[in-house]
Design an enzyme around this catalytic site. Structure first.
Site, PDB file in Angstrom:
ATOM      1  N   ARG A 118       3.128  -0.799  11.093  1.00 48.37           N
ATOM      2  CA  ARG A 118       3.274  -2.138  10.509  1.00 48.37           C
ATOM      3  C   ARG A 118       4.158  -2.108   9.269  1.00 48.37           C
ATOM      4  O   ARG A 118       4.005  -1.244   8.407  1.00 48.37           O
ATOM      5  CB  ARG A 118       1.900  -2.700  10.122  1.00 48.37           C
ATOM      6  CG  ARG A 118       1.954  -4.186   9.745  1.00 48.37           C
ATOM      7  CD  ARG A 118       0.575  -4.705   9.403  1.00 48.37           C
ATOM      8  NE  ARG A 118       0.475  -6.140   9.673  1.00 48.37           N
ATOM      9  CZ  ARG A 118      -0.156  -7.004   8.884  1.00 48.37           C
ATOM     10  NH1 ARG A 118      -0.746  -6.614   7.774  1.00 48.37           N
ATOM     11  NH2 ARG A 118      -0.221  -8.279   9.200  1.00 48.37           N
TER      12      ARG A 118
ATOM     13  N   TYR B  89       0.825  -1.200   0.000  1.00 51.10           N
ATOM     14  CA  TYR B  89       0.000   0.000   0.000  1.00 51.10           C
ATOM     15  C   TYR B  89       0.868   1.263   0.000  1.00 51.10           C
ATOM     16  O   TYR B  89       2.078   1.179  -0.163  1.00 51.10           O
ATOM     17  CB  TYR B  89      -1.010  -0.057   1.150  1.00 51.10           C
ATOM     18  CG  TYR B  89      -1.933  -1.252   1.029  1.00 51.10           C
ATOM     19  CD1 TYR B  89      -2.596  -1.506  -0.172  1.00 51.10           C
ATOM     20  CD2 TYR B  89      -2.123  -2.146   2.077  1.00 51.10           C
ATOM     21  CE1 TYR B  89      -3.425  -2.616  -0.322  1.00 51.10           C
ATOM     22  CE2 TYR B  89      -2.952  -3.254   1.937  1.00 51.10           C
ATOM     23  CZ  TYR B  89      -3.596  -3.479   0.742  1.00 51.10           C
ATOM     24  OH  TYR B  89      -4.398  -4.579   0.586  1.00 51.10           O
TER      25      TYR B  89
END
Length: 356
Positions: A226, A179
């Site tokens: 993350r 992403y």
């Protein structure tokens, strides 16, 4: 598994054990991005996992990539998430909302404004997206200007504030899985020639600036991050500099004193060891492909402080109780992972329900 059941502290949270619920896209939000009617029940059912990290919530219209994913940038989103956070807190758990801007992994058919996806560079990921009319090739994204990069960083900041307003205990910044943040990191997805591309420091800059903005808004003790080193999702390739980039990024994020770092681990054990030594705060390691017998292996070997649980928690709302008892687990139904209603979402039985 003795260490798995020991208490631990993360940020402001006192956790009863070393398990957490990993973030998993479920695609059951309303069309405007407000969490669906069953979301509060779904998360509350799993509160015994201690810390629940939610599915990715987009911080803006541009951030949406998939159909029916939740947002966290409007008043309606906040009101919807309040039901979820309240239900989890009443059930004795904690909840972090994951902030997920998908960048180029999107399609105009899937976003509220139907515009071209955005990314660090105008390079298509080479993968398809599921849309209302079926699978479609993802178009070439539009390269973000420097001004738009700053606007996007502020979108993360506002989304973090919205998450806290919604009653969340914190947020997890999704810097993984192909992403937007990962696209800045990737060697083949970022060909910029300004201060956001080229060198290790430049490719890590966006990730660090997002983290700083979120920390400035809600505090480091309520911020997790993350990463997924070496994960080829979304067409991303880290390149030869990848491991060194993640070492640099870990060092820089460590300076911010975040609540935790969450690693999606695919097998570079040397890099994981280095991340562990560079990161002084709690480390979550989601080791792909581990068996139930090895769920505590990284905690036992002091490579991790917590073990996130994905699909097992999806199909077993009482996963903690089952693991402690050595009881068999419900099988997950992949056909109901994404979209739909209660089937495969809130109807997996607990051990107690199976007894009656």
């Amino acid at each position: 598994m003795a260490r798995l059941w020991s208490k631990t502290k993360i940020g402001n949270m006192e956790l009863p054990h070393r398990l957490t619920m990993a973030p998993m896209t479920r695609s059951r939000a309303q069309e405007d991005g407000t969490p669906g009617e069953l979301a509060a029940l779904y998360y509350a059912q799993r509160a015994s996992l201690g810390l629940l990290i939610t599915e990715g919530a987009q911080p803006s219209d541009d951030g949406q990539g998939y159909l029916m994913t939740p947002g966290i940038y409007t008043e309606k989103h906040i009101e919807g998430w309040k039901k979820v956070t309240s239900a989890v807190h009443e059930a004795g758990g904690y909840i972090y909302i994951q902030l997920m801007h998908v960048g180029r992994v999107s399609h105009p058919d899937n976003t509220p404004h139907h515009r071209q996806p955005v990314a660090p560079s105008a390079i298509a990921p080479g993968v398809e997206a599921f849309t209302a009319t079926g699978m479609q090739h993802i178009p070439v994204p539009r390269e973000l200007s420097k001004e738009e990069i700053q606007t996007t960083i502020q979108d993360y900041r506002k989304a973090a504030a919205a998450a806290i307003a919604a009653g969340a205990d914190g947020v997890e910044i999704h810097g993984a899985n192909g992403y937007l943040i990962n696209q800045f990191i990737g060697e083949n997805s970022n060909t910029r020639r300004d201060e956001y591309g080229g060198s290790i420091e430049n490719r890590a800059r966006f990730a660090i600036e997002v983290a700083k903005a979120v920390v400035d808004e809600i505090g480091p003790e309520r911020t997790g991050f993350r990463i997924s080193p070496g994960t080829p999702l979304g067409g991303i390739q880290d390149g030869e500099q990848g491991p060194d980039l993640y070492r640099y990024l870990t060092k820089e994020l460590a300076k911010l004193n975040l609540a935790y770092l969450h690693v999606m681990h695919l097998g570079n054990d040397e890099l994981l060891q280095d991340i562990r030594s560079l990161w002084t705060n709690p480390l979550l390691v989601n080791r792909a492909g581990r068996t139930i017998d090895n769920i505590s292996v990284d905690i036992d070997s002091d490579l991790a402080d917590l073990a996130p649980v994905g699909v097992w928690s999806l199909s077993n709302p009482d996963f903690v109780e089952r693991l402690k008892a050595g009881a068999p687990l419900n099988e997950a139904d992949p056909a109901t992972f994404y979209g739909g209603g209660s089937k495969g979402y809130t109807d997996y039985p607990t051990l107690k329900e199976l007894e009656h």
